[in-house]
Enzyme design. Sequence first.
Site: not given
Ligand code: HXC
Length: 256
Positions: A107, A110, A130
């Site tokens: 997102g 996006e 995703e």
């Molecule tokens: C909720 C999130 C998050 C997310 C990170 N965090 N991304 N929380 N939703 N998308 C939170 C983690 O849980 C963590 O919280 C804190 O932020 C720090 O993240 P870390 O993972 O510890 O940091 P790091 O090791 O530096 O890794 C960074 C990262 C990773 C590579 C960006 O966080 C990651 O892979 N995030 C998810 C990326 C992702 O899949 N995005 C797409 C989402 S789906 P805590 O509480 O543990 O400290 C999407 C759908 C779109 O976007 C369409 C919808 C309609």
Amino acid sequence: MTETIIVDRKDRVGLITLNRPKALNALTLQVMHEVVAAAQEFDRDPGIGAILITGSAKAFAAGADIKEMQPQSYLDVYLSDWFAGWDALARVRKPTIAAVAGYALGGGCELAMLCDILLAADTAKFGQPEIKLGVIPGIGGSQRLTRAVGKAKAMELCLTGRMMDAEEAERAGLVSRVVPADRLLDDALETAATIASMSLPTAMMAKEAVNRAFESSLAEGILFERRLFHATFATADQKEGMAAFVEKRAPHFTHR
Ligand code: HXC
């Protein structure tokens, strides 16, 4: 009063800064409502000529908030038309700029692509991961990324979840310019101020004209994508993908 963003103005530029640092600016519904409301207010304000959206040095936005989405069912997301509110940002008539440093994933990518101009710091990383969660893009990613970088790269990014760095994103045509990270905000503000110094109606017409080339039948694509995105919530793999993220483990997909 906003809780998830900081709204500011620099002369004729409206500045929206995503501000959920602990969650890497993950996009909740509240973020969506606040960003859209702030952008619409700037759009109505005759003293504003351009709108700039940015995040932090580490993350523009690391995606839609997985923790908020995890408990949702197919009917929850379908009936509430989850994330359809973001479409209003594409209807803002004044020029919008995304200034991206760090992660712009899912997102987040996006949201950046919803803006008219995408400026990147050399630290920026773009991706549509995703699929690793058992879902697909839901805020226009499959449509806008494909239009921006072409089918081959968009397909690879959406199917593997691989991230691309700023240089690759510029080469592919996703971003207009890459600047050193410590220059990003100044440079983006300068670009926004230049646009805001132009005739407002002319700038709005120029935006409309360029978008006309870019957008024909985009609405159809977005609606199609959103229904499929909602449908991923009917799969066990979506439940597993999001649970695995929250529990900090690898997902075990059963392909159902
Ligand atoms: C909720 C999130 C998050 C997310 C990170 N965090 N991304 N929380 N939703 N998308 C939170 C983690 O849980 C963590 O919280 C804190 O932020 C720090 O993240 P870390 O993972 O510890 O940091 P790091 O090791 O530096 O890794 C960074 C990262 C990773 C590579 C960006 O966080 C990651 O892979 N995030 C998810 C990326 C992702 O899949 N995005 C797409 C989402 S789906 P805590 O509480 O543990 O400290 C999407 C759908 C779109 O976007 C369409 C919808 C309609």
